[in-house]
Scaffold this active site. Structure first.
Site, PDB file in Angstrom:
ATOM      1  N   TYR A 130       0.607  -0.728   0.037  1.00  0.00           N
ATOM      2  CA  TYR A 130      -0.182   0.030  -0.389  1.00  0.00           C
ATOM      3  C   TYR A 130       0.675   1.594   0.083  1.00  0.00           C
ATOM      4  CZ  TYR A 130      -4.136   2.516   1.672  1.00  0.00           C
ATOM      5  OH  TYR A 130      -5.279   3.420   1.578  1.00  0.00           O
ATOM      6  N   LYS A 201      -5.947  -2.182  -3.093  1.00  0.00           N
ATOM      7  CA  LYS A 201      -6.752  -1.535  -2.364  1.00  0.00           C
ATOM      8  C   LYS A 201      -7.635  -3.611  -1.879  1.00  0.00           C
ATOM      9  CE  LYS A 201      -7.200   2.597  -1.980  1.00  0.00           C
ATOM     10  NZ  LYS A 201      -7.578   3.266  -0.472  1.00  0.00           N
ATOM     11  N   ASP A 274      -9.066   6.416  -6.902  1.00  0.00           N
ATOM     12  CA  ASP A 274      -8.234   7.566  -7.947  1.00  0.00           C
ATOM     13  C   ASP A 274      -8.537   8.029  -8.964  1.00  0.00           C
ATOM     14  OD1 ASP A 274      -7.248   6.998  -5.832  1.00  0.00           O
ATOM     15  OD2 ASP A 274      -5.474   6.374  -6.310  1.00  0.00           O
ATOM     16  N   ASP A 297     -12.327   7.518  -1.898  1.00  0.00           N
ATOM     17  CA  ASP A 297     -11.371   9.165  -1.516  1.00  0.00           C
ATOM     18  C   ASP A 297     -11.850  10.419  -0.663  1.00  0.00           C
ATOM     19  OD1 ASP A 297      -8.778   7.847  -2.739  1.00  0.00           O
ATOM     20  OD2 ASP A 297      -9.511   8.132  -4.831  1.00  0.00           O
ATOM     21  N   ASN A 436      -0.638  11.154  -0.535  1.00  0.00           N
ATOM     22  CA  ASN A 436       0.546  10.333  -0.791  1.00  0.00           C
ATOM     23  C   ASN A 436       1.113  10.259  -1.480  1.00  0.00           C
ATOM     24  OD1 ASN A 436      -0.718   8.810   1.900  1.00  0.00           O
ATOM     25  ND2 ASN A 436      -2.705   8.146   1.091  1.00  0.00           N
ATOM     26  N   ASN A 480      -5.222   7.442   7.396  1.00  0.00           N
ATOM     27  CA  ASN A 480      -5.820   7.012   6.201  1.00  0.00           C
ATOM     28  C   ASN A 480      -7.297   6.037   6.372  1.00  0.00           C
ATOM     29  OD1 ASN A 480      -5.043   4.813   3.879  1.00  0.00           O
ATOM     30  ND2 ASN A 480      -3.259   6.036   4.141  1.00  0.00           N
TER      31      ASN A 480
HETATM   32  N1  LIG Z   1      -4.545   9.459   3.687  1.00  0.00           N
HETATM   33  C1  LIG Z   1      -5.539   9.109   2.831  1.00  0.00           C
HETATM   34  O1  LIG Z   1      -6.287   8.470   2.919  1.00  0.00           O
HETATM   35  C2  LIG Z   1      -5.734   9.527   1.785  1.00  0.00           C
HETATM   36  C3  LIG Z   1      -4.764  10.992   0.948  1.00  0.00           C
HETATM   37  N2  LIG Z   1      -5.234  10.995  -0.095  1.00  0.00           N
HETATM   38  C4  LIG Z   1      -4.607  11.864  -0.856  1.00  0.00           C
HETATM   39  O2  LIG Z   1      -4.432  13.248  -0.843  1.00  0.00           O
HETATM   40  C5  LIG Z   1      -4.290  14.449  -2.270  1.00  0.00           C
HETATM   41  C6  LIG Z   1      -5.364  14.657  -2.537  1.00  0.00           C
HETATM   42  O3  LIG Z   1      -6.402  13.900  -3.076  1.00  0.00           O
HETATM   43  P1  LIG Z   1      -7.349  14.150  -3.955  1.00  0.00           P
HETATM   44  O4  LIG Z   1      -8.401  15.600  -2.906  1.00  0.00           O
HETATM   45  O5  LIG Z   1      -8.119  13.720  -4.370  1.00  0.00           O
HETATM   46  O6  LIG Z   1      -6.996  15.351  -5.091  1.00  0.00           O
HETATM   47  P2  LIG Z   1      -7.656  16.116  -6.136  1.00  0.00           P
HETATM   48  O7  LIG Z   1      -6.585  16.425  -7.118  1.00  0.00           O
HETATM   49  O8  LIG Z   1      -8.887  15.974  -5.615  1.00  0.00           O
HETATM   50  O9  LIG Z   1      -7.221  17.633  -5.085  1.00  0.00           O
HETATM   51  C7  LIG Z   1      -6.297  18.306  -5.314  1.00  0.00           C
HETATM   52  C8  LIG Z   1      -6.671  19.847  -4.895  1.00  0.00           C
HETATM   53  O10 LIG Z   1      -5.135  20.426  -3.655  1.00  0.00           O
HETATM   54  C9  LIG Z   1      -5.165  21.248  -4.604  1.00  0.00           C
HETATM   55  N3  LIG Z   1      -3.556  21.941  -4.460  1.00  0.00           N
HETATM   56  C10 LIG Z   1      -2.441  21.573  -5.638  1.00  0.00           C
HETATM   57  N4  LIG Z   1      -1.133  22.390  -5.209  1.00  0.00           N
HETATM   58  C11 LIG Z   1      -1.813  23.130  -4.291  1.00  0.00           C
HETATM   59  C12 LIG Z   1      -1.132  24.212  -3.499  1.00  0.00           C
HETATM   60  N5  LIG Z   1      -0.031  24.239  -3.220  1.00  0.00           N
HETATM   61  N6  LIG Z   1      -1.492  24.620  -2.521  1.00  0.00           N
HETATM   62  C13 LIG Z   1      -2.520  24.212  -2.111  1.00  0.00           C
HETATM   63  N7  LIG Z   1      -3.678  23.498  -2.286  1.00  0.00           N
HETATM   64  C14 LIG Z   1      -2.960  22.878  -3.667  1.00  0.00           C
HETATM   65  C15 LIG Z   1      -5.455  21.049  -5.935  1.00  0.00           C
HETATM   66  O11 LIG Z   1      -5.783  23.153  -6.732  1.00  0.00           O
HETATM   67  P3  LIG Z   1      -6.002  23.197  -7.622  1.00  0.00           P
HETATM   68  O12 LIG Z   1      -7.988  21.700  -8.538  1.00  0.00           O
HETATM   69  O13 LIG Z   1      -6.472  24.281  -8.263  1.00  0.00           O
HETATM   70  O14 LIG Z   1      -5.265  21.950  -8.417  1.00  0.00           O
HETATM   71  C16 LIG Z   1      -6.403  20.778  -5.376  1.00  0.00           C
HETATM   72  O15 LIG Z   1      -7.919  21.139  -5.013  1.00  0.00           O
HETATM   73  C17 LIG Z   1      -3.306  13.154  -2.900  1.00  0.00           C
HETATM   74  O16 LIG Z   1      -2.140  13.614  -2.555  1.00  0.00           O
HETATM   75  C18 LIG Z   1      -4.053  11.992  -2.615  1.00  0.00           C
HETATM   76  O17 LIG Z   1      -3.137  11.084  -2.132  1.00  0.00           O
HETATM   77  C19 LIG Z   1      -6.367  11.031  -0.648  1.00  0.00           C
HETATM   78  C20 LIG Z   1      -7.408  10.182  -0.139  1.00  0.00           C
HETATM   79  C21 LIG Z   1      -7.180   9.560   0.935  1.00  0.00           C
HETATM   80  C1  LIG Z   2      -4.832   6.734  -0.140  1.00  0.00           C
HETATM   81  C2  LIG Z   2      -5.709   6.978  -1.106  1.00  0.00           C
HETATM   82  O1  LIG Z   2      -6.344   6.580  -1.206  1.00  0.00           O
HETATM   83  C3  LIG Z   2      -5.461   7.520  -2.206  1.00  0.00           C
HETATM   84  O2  LIG Z   2      -3.990   7.915  -1.200  1.00  0.00           O
HETATM   85  O3  LIG Z   2      -5.750   7.987  -2.657  1.00  0.00           O
HETATM   86 MG   LIG Z   3      -6.731   6.893  -3.198  1.00  0.00          MG
END
Ligand SMILES: NC(=O)C1=CN([C@@H]2O[C@H](COP(=O)(O)OP(=O)(O)OC[C@H]3O[C@@H](n4cnc5c(N)ncnc54)[C@H](OP(=O)(O)O)[C@@H]3O)[C@@H](O)[C@H]2O)C=CC1
Ligand SMILES: CC(=O)C(=O)O
Ligand SMILES: [Mg+2]
Length: 613
Positions: A130, A201, A274, A297, A436, A480
């Site tokens: 993972y 997953k 994703d 997510d 991540n 997570n």
């Molecule tokens: N810990 C966990 O369980 C999980 C972690 N994640 C992690 O979270 C992260 C985001 O996932 P997700 O929300 O689905 O992705 P998205 O692509 O949907 O969202 C990313 C967001 O971050 C913004 N962004 C990009 N660069 C910056 C910056 N420099 N400052 C502030 N905001 C910024 C983007 O803005 P814009 O749209 O304007 O580019 C967008 O709003 C990934 O790394 C993913 O691995 C996700 C799901 C679960």
């Molecule tokens: C953990 C997860 O689902 C992600 O980073 O997209």
């Molecule tokens: Mg994911």
């Protein structure tokens, strides 16, 4: 290689005399020109098929009866001995990707051994199958691809997706994890290489919730990639074209969802994983009431982080209405968390408007404010009537959040200055660096503790090692969705639930929070140790089962009274089963008694141990 049946022929007299009636007649097959017997085909398949293979754990009786005697060395091992060897083997590799490849090969060879190894060594091996290592495995997918572990549904298969699903060799699929590879962790568009994510997953479905592996199907929907580097990479294994978008893409996804129901069932769970956020939200809204589906997510992450918020209150001694939240990122994860937080704040006594007013969001262009014309944006509810600001330090100074959540995939944006500012505004600042894999985390655990004088209440999406400051060592928990999706899915699959309401995610969050012990908090963790997820998943599944019956969503009647017992009866057993035919009895196998047992299994085990040294 293929097997072509030719004719029937009696077995040789010698063999008959050794193995008795069981092998009295045999069918002859041809493999690559060599004549071989069907018992060999049937037998050797027990070694080749990872579902049947037990390696050296086949007993003498099984080896004889199945026709695999002689195909393996004499030594007979217990599964425990095999596990020991696996642990030694995986630890020999220093490079995490080599560990990943070792585990992947084990999965291809011996399924029960793989899952037992994983489930008994979660802390050590989860970071391999993972996040973070799975991210690297996806980036290298074209180079490390060996055997199929899931289904590749490409846009070229449109009109025939149902036929393609029929090629998957399992008919009792209860859960699908699907990605289109557009936003793989925080690594961006990896196209078909995203397949590593559903595989990882679903491996956790089995390791953490004991969902039967044959009931799980990883799928990548390959509609191309906009990643120019991949399009030019000669080793890329996906469709070499730009992503299909718009109506064509939507129609294809509709066909996919319909094909899943037609091939399997209306209650086959489809976990979206994703996808790019412009599609993730749309598909969730479009399918959530007509299919059994959730977006991990958005919803799974929200529940995992909500559990962390609940646990944080035990440290900060504040209630939700005393918190102000700032999200760095306004994508799927951030909005999912924010929406569930609003629900929790309303339950805590705030009005819905008051709740929205306590949540601020920042994207790549800065604070979400009215002047930015974000009416079409998913996060429009969180837009504030404030002056535009782009600098995170400036924004924190203005808002003074008590909770800072990173879901931006922008590694390192929680700079030392940001962390110090959070610490100067709060006695116990709550900071989640959720992105991540590890390189994308908004800050490291070490920085978080060091720049807040150790006062931070910290969690990260990928694991960080413990941090020692003076005489105190902190063990940061992993915020997570792996705490959530295995348990939710177990409950949903077993109850054959039609639709998955948000309520189930709030219920799951509360179950996680209940599992957090005072000792976890004292260690600096807002989450129970990863090794407790299997027990936790069962508790989530029980609560989800209860909810499914309370809301009339289950298809299984009558409602089981003892839900734990009922769920337990449906779990995967990591231990080997006997491979002996039910009709087998000693007298039919004189060869075993008279010859092969001259060395007892225990003699062999002791000698084997010495040999291993
Ligand atoms: N810990 C966990 O369980 C999980 C972690 N994640 C992690 O979270 C992260 C985001 O996932 P997700 O929300 O689905 O992705 P998205 O692509 O949907 O969202 C990313 C967001 O971050 C913004 N962004 C990009 N660069 C910056 C910056 N420099 N400052 C502030 N905001 C910024 C983007 O803005 P814009 O749209 O304007 O580019 C967008 O709003 C990934 O790394 C993913 O691995 C996700 C799901 C679960
Ligand atoms: C953990 C997860 O689902 C992600 O980073 O997209
Ligand atoms: Mg994911």
């Amino acid at each position: 290689m293929y097997f072509r049946p030719c004719l029937w022929e009696p077995a040789s007299k010698l063999w008959q005399s050794r193995c008795g009636k069981l092998l009295a007649a045999r069918r002859i097959h041809e493999i690559n020109g060599d004549i071989i017997t069907p018992s060999q085909v049937r037998g050797v398949d027990h070694l080749r098929d990872p579902r049947l293979n037990k390696g050296l754990a086949f007993t003498l009786e099984e080896r004889q009866t199945l026709g695999i005697h002689g195909l393996q060395p004499a030594r007979i091992k217990t599964q425990e001995e095999q596990l020991q060897l696996c642990k030694i083997s995986v630890r020999r590799y220093e490079d995490p990707l080599n560990k990943y490849l070792y585990l992947s090969d084990l999965y291809d060879r011996n399924e029960r051994l793989f899952f037992r190894l994983l489930s008994e060594n979660i802390e050590e091996l989860m970071p391999i199958i993972y996040t973070p290592t799975v991210g690297l495995a996806c980036q290298r997918f074209g180079r490390i691809y060996r055997r199929p572990k899931g289904l590749f549904v490409t846009y070229n298969d449109r009109g025939h997706v149902f036929d393609l699903l029929k090629n998957w060799p399992e008919s009792d699929v209860r859960a699908i994890c699907v990605t289109d590879g557009e936003r793989v962790l925080g690594l961006g568009d990896l196209g078909t290489n995203g397949m590593g994510i559903p595989i990882g997953k679903l491996a956790l479905y089995t390791a953490l919730a004991r969902i039967k592996p044959h009931q799980c199907l990883p799928i990548v929907v390959d509609v191309g990639t906009n990643n120019q580097h991949l399009l030019e990479d000669p080793l890329y294994v996906g469709l070499r074209q730009k992503r299909v978008v718009g109506k064509a893409y939507d129609d294809f996804m509709d066909e996919f969802m319909e094909a899943v129901v037609r091939r399997y069932s209306q209650t086959t769970l489809v976990q979206f994983e994703d996808f790019g956020n412009h599609n993730a939200f749309r598909f969730l809204e479009k399918y959530r009431n007509s299919y059994c589906t959730f977006n991990d997510d958005i919803q799974g992450t929200a529940a995992a982080v909500m559990a962390g918020f609940y646990a944080s209150q035990r440290v900060t001694q504040k209630s939700f209405k005393d918190y102000t939240f700032l999200f760095a990122g306004s994508g799927g994860a951030a909005i999912g968390i924010a929406d569930l937080t609003v629900q929790a704040m309303v339950l805590d006594g705030l009005s819905i408007d008051e709740a929205y007013n306590k949540i601020f969001m920042v994207d790549v262009d800065g604070l979400l404010t009215k002047s930015r014309n974000l009416d079409e944006h998913q996060a429009v509810k969180y837009v504030k009537d404030m002056a535009p600001m782009t600098n995170l330090v400036e924004i924190i100074s203005a808002i003074k959040p008590s909770v800072l959540i990173g879901a931006s995939a922008a590694g390192g944006i929680f700079t030392p200055e940001v962390l110090r500012l959070m610490a100067s505004n709060n006695e116990r600042p709550v900071i989640f660096a959720l992105s991540n894999p590890t390189i994308k985390a908004e800050c490291t655990a070490e920085d978080a503790y060091n720049h807040t004088e150790g006062r931070v209440v910290f969690s990260s999406g990928s694991p960080f090692p413990p941090v020692t400051m003076g005489d105190k060592t902190f063990y940061p928990g992993q915020g997570n969705n792996a705490y959530i999706f295995p348990g939710i899915s177990l409950g949903v699959i077993c109850t054959e639930t039609h639709h998955i309401p948000d309520e189930m995610f709030l219920i799951a969050a509360k179950e996680v929070a209940k599992f957090v012990e005072i000792s976890d908090i004292e260690r600096g963790s807002l989450y129970p140790p990863l090794s407790r997820i299997p027990d936790l998943s069962m508790n989530i599944a029980i609560a989800v089962t209860q909810c499914a019956y309370d809301r009339g969503l289950s298809s299984i009647y009558p409602e089981p009274q003892d839900k734990r017992k009922w769920l337990e009866s449906q779990l995967f057993d990591f231990n080997y089963e006997s491979s002996m035919p039910k009709t087998w009895s000693w007298p039919e196998l004189p060869y075993i008694k008279t010859r092969a047992l001259t060395q007892t299994p225990s003699d062999l085990l002791i000698k084997g141990k010495e040999n291993d040294k």
